[in-house]
Structures are given as structure tokens and as C-alpha cells.
Design a protein around this motif. Structure first.
Motif, short mmCIF file in Angstrom:
data_model
loop_
_atom_site.label_atom_id
_atom_site.label_comp_id
_atom_site.label_asym_id
_atom_site.label_seq_id
_atom_site.Cartn_x
_atom_site.Cartn_y
_atom_site.Cartn_z
N SER A 1 38.50 55.75 31.69
CA SER A 1 39.17 54.83 30.77
C SER A 1 38.78 53.38 31.00
O SER A 1 38.65 52.61 30.05
N PHE A 2 38.60 52.97 32.27
CA PHE A 2 38.15 51.61 32.54
C PHE A 2 36.78 51.37 31.91
O PHE A 2 36.55 50.35 31.25
N TRP A 3 35.90 52.31 32.10
CA TRP A 3 34.55 52.22 31.53
C TRP A 3 34.62 52.18 30.01
O TRP A 3 33.98 51.36 29.35
N GLU A 4 35.43 53.07 29.43
CA GLU A 4 35.55 53.12 27.98
C GLU A 4 36.07 51.81 27.41
O GLU A 4 35.57 51.31 26.40
N ASN A 5 37.06 51.20 28.07
CA ASN A 5 37.62 49.94 27.60
C ASN A 5 36.64 48.79 27.70
O ASN A 5 36.78 47.78 26.98
N ALA A 6 35.67 48.90 28.60
CA ALA A 6 34.69 47.83 28.77
C ALA A 6 33.56 47.89 27.76
O ALA A 6 32.66 47.04 27.79
N LEU A 7 33.60 48.84 26.83
CA LEU A 7 32.50 49.04 25.89
C LEU A 7 32.81 48.59 24.48
O LEU A 7 31.92 48.60 23.63
N GLU A 8 34.05 48.24 24.18
CA GLU A 8 34.40 47.95 22.81
C GLU A 8 35.37 46.79 22.74
O GLU A 8 36.03 46.44 23.72
N ALA A 9 35.44 46.19 21.56
CA ALA A 9 36.37 45.09 21.33
C ALA A 9 37.79 45.65 21.32
O ALA A 9 38.26 46.17 20.32
N GLU A 10 38.44 45.57 22.45
CA GLU A 10 39.82 45.98 22.65
C GLU A 10 40.43 45.06 23.68
O GLU A 10 39.73 44.43 24.47
N VAL A 11 41.76 45.01 23.73
CA VAL A 11 42.44 44.04 24.60
C VAL A 11 42.47 44.49 26.05
O VAL A 11 42.73 43.67 26.94
N TYR A 12 42.20 45.76 26.33
CA TYR A 12 42.52 46.29 27.65
C TYR A 12 41.58 45.79 28.75
O TYR A 12 42.01 45.59 29.89
N ALA A 13 40.30 45.60 28.47
CA ALA A 13 39.39 45.09 29.50
C ALA A 13 39.76 43.66 29.87
O ALA A 13 39.78 43.29 31.06
N THR A 14 40.05 42.82 28.87
CA THR A 14 40.45 41.45 29.15
C THR A 14 41.79 41.41 29.86
O THR A 14 42.02 40.58 30.76
N ASN A 15 42.68 42.31 29.51
CA ASN A 15 43.98 42.40 30.17
C ASN A 15 43.83 42.75 31.64
O ASN A 15 44.47 42.13 32.51
N ILE A 16 42.94 43.69 31.96
CA ILE A 16 42.77 44.09 33.37
C ILE A 16 42.07 42.98 34.15
O ILE A 16 42.27 42.83 35.36
N LEU A 17 41.25 42.16 33.48
CA LEU A 17 40.65 41.00 34.15
C LEU A 17 41.73 40.01 34.58
O LEU A 17 41.68 39.46 35.68
N ILE A 18 42.72 39.77 33.72
CA ILE A 18 43.84 38.90 34.08
C ILE A 18 44.55 39.44 35.32
O ILE A 18 44.89 38.70 36.25
N MET A 19 44.77 40.75 35.36
CA MET A 19 45.46 41.36 36.49
C MET A 19 44.63 41.24 37.77
O MET A 19 45.16 40.95 38.85
N ALA A 20 43.31 41.44 37.66
CA ALA A 20 42.44 41.33 38.83
C ALA A 20 42.40 39.90 39.35
O ALA A 20 42.46 39.66 40.57
N ALA A 21 42.30 38.93 38.43
CA ALA A 21 42.23 37.53 38.84
C ALA A 21 43.53 37.07 39.49
O ALA A 21 43.51 36.35 40.51
N THR A 22 44.68 37.48 38.94
CA THR A 22 45.96 37.08 39.54
C THR A 22 46.17 37.75 40.89
O THR A 22 46.74 37.14 41.81
N LEU A 23 45.72 38.99 41.06
CA LEU A 23 45.79 39.64 42.37
C LEU A 23 45.00 38.84 43.39
O LEU A 23 45.48 38.58 44.51
N TRP A 24 43.79 38.44 43.03
CA TRP A 24 42.97 37.65 43.95
C TRP A 24 43.63 36.30 44.26
O TRP A 24 43.64 35.85 45.42
N LEU A 25 44.22 35.65 43.25
CA LEU A 25 44.85 34.36 43.47
C LEU A 25 46.06 34.46 44.40
O LEU A 25 46.26 33.61 45.27
N VAL A 26 46.86 35.51 44.22
CA VAL A 26 48.03 35.68 45.09
C VAL A 26 47.58 35.92 46.54
O VAL A 26 48.17 35.35 47.48
N LEU A 27 46.54 36.71 46.73
CA LEU A 27 46.03 36.94 48.08
C LEU A 27 45.41 35.67 48.65
O LEU A 27 45.54 35.38 49.85
N ARG A 28 44.76 34.89 47.82
CA ARG A 28 44.19 33.60 48.27
C ARG A 28 45.30 32.66 48.70
O ARG A 28 45.17 31.98 49.72
N TRP A 29 46.39 32.64 47.96
CA TRP A 29 47.53 31.79 48.33
C TRP A 29 48.10 32.21 49.68
O TRP A 29 48.48 31.35 50.50
#
Length: 882
Positions: free
Chosen positions: A131-159
């Protein structure tokens, strides 16, 4: 000196780059089915998509749509490619930061190998899960949504790395901003927010007080999301929060208590809330409770009371923990709160886009949110049925079974239980290792996984008859498992140090190869590089309509590719597409009238229209008249055949017009003629043989060879079946003329190229070979496929039994009794199966009697005669037993 962080950066970006290359090689070259066509068309035209509107995503797609790619679809699909690859890198970096908490001093590459293996294997499991791979292949909100989650996880750990308390808050400000911005992409970006909050509290204990005091505010937004007006239940919760915040913020009212020695058994003095404040809040709460009850009924009042109870419990916990000295007075400065609130509001302000663009009447303007009230309704998806925890739409155990089915397809394409379970055993190992190594990050990820798995399951309350597979909803839970798979891999390599360098390196290579198994198994399933099915599905349906046509479509898959073709490629802008799902909403009827679709209703009448019940004066049965019924009937009546009207073949409810519809391939044309199963043979033949393109389905230049290198999902296969219908209907028409038998066989055979188990085509071939050509040996394979594909269709069993009976009688005529007997027995079993289900099938009694006589089944013959006396018609004589 060895630079461990530099190595992590290199590997992290390398994993992102490898994912990027993979996604580029497998991405869709054109539009795909489901929401892909809508998102591309909305982004290209700066329109408004389905609720919640996704304004941030729309603006981003508009920017990507300007890039110099072969077509707009590829350009906007490229955004998901970028987002998916960046998310993979951020997850690697997040794991590297987690590992830093337990890995010790790293002096060489060998010392850091467990960390590198942790990140590499987790990145592979994430990037190449289905599903992650599938979402990364088409214009859909889910890949961009998971990028937000990944970036915020990294920011919280950086803090969390920034020294002792109080830590700098700039990273947290960015977390607040990104999470709020993510709301403009997809609400799923907030799934991990509770986990981040708990993680922050584990580092800054005094944040507990601020969180507890904020709970009433959050409860207000929860009530608002349940369609309760803001000035009723939500306002009640917000007033509690506001009252407490004001009281807490004014030192004169609530002076900072003097701390007592830790060994002292005395309690810290905490001023009690004044009676006037409590009394005011109680009176206001009661008034707003009755206001909520009077407008929304007992269910909303129950939610109000539940929210109030949760808020009261939070306030009590705050007072108690402060009184016993577990937490101090909240140490969040006013400017920090103001900064976080301001950044949140700035990020959410992008939703003003919906209001601005709606008033400019874009080509796609779903929900038409031209007032703030409608904007808020769009944001909380008021158009859709609200989520309810109870009753469950299917038993809870069945829901777990469904979600487990989604999980099984992520990391392995094999049906082998060992191949399916092995990654989850690795995740379990990682789960245990993570709990032992660092309880803080483990707690965060456990809560994140729980929210994205069990929490989401309880909230969504999925059914067992969804319109499509919903596996993509659970991508954050797959990511959580993949992170533990990575930690488990690192733990294996770390353990292997004790076995020596050789075994350590061998195991490191082994776990990386194992982590690449999803890549190997899912590559062909996710390869869309040659998939043009959706594009030509829409192109075929739209291109060959008469000028100024009105095309009535059923749902997403026969509508969104048309939106893409019309709005992006400017194909057939003269055609008005009328969607039967959207026409049930008032704003869509207004927009149809604006576009010139013939409607006699005024705008005022449309505004007041709503479904209603009518009673049949003869049967006294009630039936619901929907806006769809009113709209379609009015369009047809008002049009008076001035413009050609078509129904897509995907429409399943023709609302009484079926006998006036004539098939022309992918569409039915509304005519003044009347008949059953009408087909315009000339127009349909021209379309299916000369006009339509079947790229990625069959190669018409290679004897209609089936293109099986392009994998089709179950929903895509069902849509392709509509091509088979056109050939089959032509075959049925040709079948009526004995001189066109070869033509009918050819047409039915063509139909099976698109759908190998298409019942009407199989049925037609069985009838032709068995009854007309007297070649039952050729009919038998088709009869077997017919029964296998439609085991609940009694007519398929009748055909199946009939073919075997013909074979038996043929062998019998040639004196080959032994060869005839098994065919008699199979025919007998088929007919008995039908009669058990439909004992009124009188046509089966005579052949079954003959079979019983031939096989000497006297007991069964007597039973059949009894059935005839019980179910047979009174005006017909009893079958004669010879």
C-alpha cells in the motif's frame, strides 16, 4: 575519527533515492481509477474536491502540474513519488535518532552496523510494502500525508535530543505547524499526534498540566466534529477551558504555591477555584446541555455528557496532581502558547482557499463551500454518514479478519503462511527489543501503532461490503510494524556480534535480503508503467458520443477519468457528465443547471428539495423518492430529446428507462423505441472493433492476445467486464440467426478475452456448441467454467447438466454404455442440485426421470414423482414413467 552521523545521512538519503528510482520506474503514465482523476483535475483547475476539500494538497498539485512532464497526470503523480521517497528517508533518520538513545559510542562502521541494518531493513519494508508503494505512484493524498507523519516523528525525536529541560521549543512549533497543515491534506496526519504528546510529556513532566487543562478545548472540537453547532455543546466545553485558563493565567487569583521538601508528608497548597467561577460554569453548562438536547436529541446530549465527564476528570487530575506535588504549575510561557496557537491558525487558514475558489465557480466545485458554515461542514465531512462506534457494521471479529487480510498483502505476495508470518515474527522481536532498549520511544511508537491500528478500526467501523478494498487506510500501522521489523533486524545483527565477525556479516546480509522480499513480490503487482486501462476506459466512453450529449454516470470510476479528460486534456467539453451519486445533493443540481443541463426547477426549488416517501395507492407500499429520481426524470422530461442522453454501462439503476435504452458499446442511448435488451448493432460493432482502444488489456494486432503483464486489481477487472458485455450482446444478436453462428462464436470468444468467466458469453457458447452445433465436447469446458464462476446461478447448473446429458446420450447411441454412465451421473447431480433449490423447475423433471430409468434408480424415481405431485402444476399431466 569515525563520523557515524554522516554515515547515517548518506544511507538515509540513499534509501530515499532508491525508493525514488523504484517509484519513477513503476509510476502510472496517465490517469488511474478512483480518486486519482479527480485530484489531478481539481489540482490543474484549482477546483474543490470531495470533503474535506484538501486545500493544501490542491495547491501543491497545481504547482507540480506546471512542471515540464509529458502530461499533467505524470507531473502531479510525481508529487506522490517525491513525497513517498522523502518519507522513507525521514523514517530512516527517525530510527537513527531512536538508536542513538541505546547504541553507545560508535567508533567504526562495525560498531554502527546494527543501527544501519535497522534503518535499511525498516526502509525496505516501508518503501516496498504494497500500500505504501501503491500510494507513492499516483496523485492521492496518502503519500503526502505519510510524509507529514514521518517529518513530525523526526522533529519530535530531534527535540528530545536538545539537552535537559526546559528544551528549546522551535522544533515543537514546527510540529504544531506541520500537523495543522496536514489537516489540509488529510486528517490521517493527526493519527500519531497523541503518541507525540505522550512522548513530550515523558521528557517535560510539567507539560502534563497544560495538556490536562487543554482537554476541555479538545472535547469541544470533538463535539463539533459530530455535527453539533459550535454555540451549543462545543461552546460549553470551550468556556470551561477558557475559564480555567484565565484563572490559571492570573497570578493574583492563583499564586504559585510554595514547594515543600520532598520528604514532607504535607501537601502543596493549591488555591481552590472560587465558587463564583464554578457556579457560572455549572449554570452555563446546564443551559447549553438543554440547547444541545432540544436541537440534536438524546444521542448528542449523551456525547455532551461524556465530553463533560472527560473534561471534569481531566480537571480533577490536574488539581490532584498539583496538590500532591507530582506536577508543578504548568511552565509553558504565554508567548509559547501564543506562538503555537498562531502557527496552528496560520496553517489552518489555508482552508480559506475553499471559500475563495467556491465563489469563483471553478469547473469542479464539490460541496460549493461559499460560506464559512459550509467550509466547516466540508472540513468535518458532514456530507458523509457519521462514524459510529456502535452498532458495529459487521461483527468485531470479522472486522479484525478484514484488517488482517489487509496486513497479509503488505510484505508478501505469497499465500504461503510462513512467508506471511515471518515479517510479523521479526516485528515481534523488534517490539520486545525496543521495549527493553528504550521505554520512552517504545511507548511513543506503541501508542502510535495502537492509534493507527486498533484505534482506527474502532473509529472507522468498516463493513464487509465496502465499495473497494480499504487497505490504504492502515498504512501508518504498516509503517509502525516495519519500524519494529527494522529494530528486530538490528537486534539480530547486534546479537550476532558474539558469534564473530563472519556470522555477524552473514546475518546482516541475510536480513537485508529478507527485507527486499516485498520488493521482489510486489514489483509486478505495483508496476503501473504500462497501465493505460483507466485512461482509455474514459476515452472510449467519452469520445464517440453524439455532439452536445448528456452522459449519466454511476460513481467514481466512470466519472473521474472523464473529469480528467475534459478538464485537463480538453476532450469533448461539449458533453455534460451527470453523476448519479452527486445528483442526490442540492448543490450539484444547481451546478448542473448553471452548466446548461436541462432542468425545469428554479434555484429556490432546488434549495428546498429533499427526499420524501410516497405510498402506492394499490399496494400501499412505501417507496423513497430521492433527489436522484427527481433530477434524472426532470432532465429527461425537460430535454425532450433535443440533446442526446446516454447512460454509462456501469449504471445499475436505470429508473424505469431500460426498455428505452439501446446499447452502443460502453453506453446506452436513450431512444423513443421500446424493447428488451436493445442493441444498436452497427454502432456497437463500429465502436468495439474500430473505435475503442484496449491498451494494457488485449493486443488487437496480435490476434487479440490478452496482456497479462499488466496486473489489474479486482475492481479494475470488474470494470473491464463492461467491455465483455458489448461483445456478448453482439454475440447474442448474431446467435438469433443460424447463418451467423460462426460470427456469434467469434464475438463470445472476444468477450472472454476481457473477462474469462463472463457468464453470458460462457452461456452463449455452451448453447451454441451443445444445442446448435451438437458438439457437446466443445461445450463442456465452457459449461465447467460457467459453473465455477457462478456457482449460485441455477441456470449455469442446468446448462452444465444438459451438456453432460447430451454427451451421455451420444455415447449411448453408439453403444458405449460404460462411457455414458459417468456423464449420466454428473447430469443427474446437476439437475438434483437445481431442483433442491428450485423444485418448480418443471422442465427438469422429464430429463431427470429418463436418467433415473436409464441408471435404474427406482427409489429416486419414486421420490421425483412425489415431488411432481407436490410442486407440479395442476393443469399438466404427470410425467409418464416408461
Amino acid at each position: 575519527m569515525y563520523q557515524h552521523r554522516r554515515t547515517n545521512r548518506i544511507i538515509g538519503w540513499t534509501m530515499g533515492a532508491l525508493s525514488f528510482i523504484t517509484y519513477i520506474l513503476t509510476t502510472a503514465p496517465v490517469v488511474a481509477f478512483w480518486d486519482n482523476g479527480e485530484f489531478i483535475a481539481v489540482g490543474y483547475t484549482l477546483g474543490i474536491g470531495h470533503p474535506p476539500g484538501s486545500p493544501v494538497y490542491t495547491l501543491l498539485t497545481r504547482l507540480f502540474g506546471l512542471l515540464p512532464f509529458p502530461n499533467v497526470a505524470v507531473a502531479i503523480n510525481f508529487m506522490s513519488v517525491i513525497a513517498g521517497a522523502l518519507a522513507v528517508s525521514f523514517f530512516y533518520f527517525a530510527l537513527a535518532k531512536m538508536a542513538r538513545r541505546w547504541e553507545g559510542e560508535i567508533r567504526s562502521f562495525a560498531d554502527g552496523l546494527p543501527t544501519y541494518i535497522t534503518g535499511i531493513t525498516a526502509s525496505c519494508f516501508i518503501a516496498f510494502s504494497f500500500s505504501f508503494w501503491e500510494n507513492a505512484l499516483e496523485a492521492e493524498v496518502y503519500a503526502t500525508n505519510i510524509l507529514i507523519m514521518a517529518a513530525t516523528l523526526w522533529l519530535v525525536l530531534r527535540w528530545s535530543e536538545l539537552g535537559s529541560a526546559p528544551r528549546t521549543r522551535k522544533h515543537l512549533y514546527l510540529v504544531f505547524y506541520l500537523l495543522a497543515l496536514g489537516v489540509g491534506i488529510h486528517m490521517g496526519s493527526l493519527l500519531w499526534a497523541p503518541a507525540f504528546l505522550v512522548f513530550m510529556i515523558l521528557f517535560e513532566r510539567n507539560y502534563i498540566g497544560s495538556v490536562l487543562l487543554a482537554i476541555p478545548l479538545m472535547m469541544g472540537f470533538v463535539l463539533m466534529s459530530k455535527n453539533i453547532e459550535w454555540w451549543r455543546g462545543p461552546l460549553a466545553m470551550w468556556l470551561i477551558g477558557l475559564g480555567l485558563a484565565v484563572f490559571y493565567a492570573i497570578p493574583v487569583l492563583w499564586p504559585t504555591p510554595v514547594k515543600l521538601p520532598k520528604r514532607s508528608k504535607a501537601k502543596v497548597f493549591v488555591p481552590a477555584l472560587p465558587t463564583w467561577l464554578w457556579g457560572s460554569l455549572v449554570v452555563i453548562e446546564v443551559l447549553l446541555l438543554f440547547a444541545t438536547l432540544s436541537r440534536h436529541g438524546g444521542s448528542a446530549a449523551g456525547l455532551f455528557v461524556l465530553a463533560l465527564a472527560i473534561s471534569a476528570a481531566a480537571i480533577y487530575c490536574f488539581m490532584h496532581l498539583t496538590r500532591i506535588g507530582v506536577i508543578d504549575r504548568p511552565q509553558v510561557p504565554a508567548r509559547a502558547l501564543l506562538a503555537a496557537l498562531s502557527l496552528t491558525l496560520i496553517a489552518l487558514s489555508v482552508h480559506a482557499y475553499l471559500l475563495i475558489r467556491a465563489r469563483l465557480n471553478p469547473a469542479i466545485n464539490e460541496s460549493d463551500p461559499r460560506t464559512w458554515k459550509i467550509v466547516f461542514e466540508v472540513m468535518r465531512r458532514a456530507q458523509y454518514e457519521p462514524m459510529r462506534f456502535f452498532p458495529r457494521r459487521t461483527p468485531l471479529l470479522n472486522q479484525f479478519r478484514i484488517v488482517w487480510g489487509y496486513h497479509k498483502m503488505q510484505f508478501s505476495s505469497s499465500s504461503n503462511p510462513i512467508a506471511i508470518i515471518a515479517p510479523y515474527l521479526l516485528a515481534l522481536w523488534g517490539f520486545i527489543a525496543h521495549a527493553r532498549k528504550d521505554r520512552r520511544t517504545f511507548t511513543m511508537m506503541a501508542i502510535a501503532f495502537g492509534m493507527a491500528s486498533l484505534g482506527l478500526l474502532m473509529y472507522l467501523n468498516i463493513s464487509d461490503h465496502e465499495v473497494r478494498s480499504r487497505e490504504y487506510f492502515w498504512v501508518p500501522s504498516y509503517v509502525g510494524l516495519a519500524l519494529w521489523m527494522g529494530i528486530g533486524s538490528g537486534a539480530i545483527v547486534e546479537w550476532a556480534k558474539e558469534l564473530g565477525k563472519h556470522w555477524r556479516n552473514l546475518l546482516a546480509v541475510a536480513v537485508v535480503i529478507f527485507a527486499l522480499m516485498p520488493f521482489i513480490g510486489n514489483f509486478q503487482r505495483n508496476d503501473r508503467s504500462d497501465n493505460y486501462v483507466a485512461y482509455y476506459y474514459g476515452w472510449n466512453m467519452l469520445s464517440f458520443l453524439d455532439e452536445d450529449a448528456i452522459l449519466i454516470t454511476n460513481g467514481d470510476n466512470d466519472t473521474f477519468p472523464l473529469w480528467y479528460l475534459q478538464q485537463v486534456e480538453n476532450l469533448r467539453p461539449d458533453v455534460d457528465v451527470v453523476n448519479l451519486s452527486l445528483i442526490q445533493i442540492n448543490w450539484y443540481l444547481k451546478q448542473l443547471k448553471d452548466r446548461g443541463v436541462p432542468l425545469s426547477f428554479t434555484y429556490e426549488q432546488i434549495e428546498e428539495m429533499h427526499p420524501y416517501w410516497v405510498r402506492d395507492p394499490q399496494t400501499q407500499q412505501l417507496s423513497l423518492v430521492t433527489l436522484r429520481d427527481l433530477g434524472i426524470h426532470d432532465i429527461i422530461a425537460t430535454n425532450e430529446f433535443r440533446r442526446p442522453i446516454y447512460f454509462a454501462v456501469t449504471v445499475d439503476n436505470f429508473m424505469g428507462y431500460y426498455d428505452n435504452l439501446e446499447l452502443e458499446g460502453m453506453v446506452f442511448k436513450l431512444t423513443t423505441k421500446t424493447g428488451r435488451h436493445m442493441v444498436n448493432e452497427e454502432r456497437t460493432w463500429e465502436n468495439v472493433f474500430d473505435n475503442y482502444r484496449y491498451d494494457s488489456i488485449v493486443d488487437v494486432n496480435d490476434d487479440w492476445r490478452v496482456v497479462d503483464t499488466v496486473k489489474k486489481s479486482a475492481s479494475t477487472a470488474r470494470l473491464i467486464t463492461n467491455y465483455a458485455a458489448g461483445f456478448s450482446r453482439l454475440g447474442f444478436a448474431a446467435m438469433q440467426d443460424p447463418d451467423r453462428t460462426d460470427e456469434a462464436i467469434m464475438l463470445y470468444t472476444r468477450a472472454l478475452k476481457f473477462a474469462p468467466d463472463y457468464g453470458p458469453a460462457l452461456n452463449g457458447l455452451v448453447a451454441l456448441y451443445a444445442a446448435r452445433l451438437l458438439q457437446p465436447e466443445k461445450a463442456l469446458p465452457f459449461a465447467e467454467r460457467l459453473v465455477a464462476s457462478q456457482p449460485d446461478l441455477m441456470e449455469a447448473w442446468v446448462r452444465y447438466g444438459g451438456v453432460h446429458l447430451m454427451l451421455a446420450e451420444g455415447f449411448q447411441r453408439h453403444g458405449e454404455t460404460e462411457e455414458a454412465q459417468p456423464h449420466y451421473e454428473i447430469a443427474m447431480e446437476a439437475y438434483e442440485h437445481v431442483l433442491n433449490m428450485e423444485p418448480q423447475r418443471y422442465d427438469l423433471y422429464p430429463p431427470l426421470l429418463t436418467i433415473y430409468q436409464t441408471l435404474g434408480k427406482a427409489d429416486k424415481l419414486n421420490s421425483l414423482m412425489e415431488m411432481w405431485r407436490m410442486y407440479g402444476p395442476t393443469d399438466e399431466s404427470e410425467p409418464v414413467v416408461k
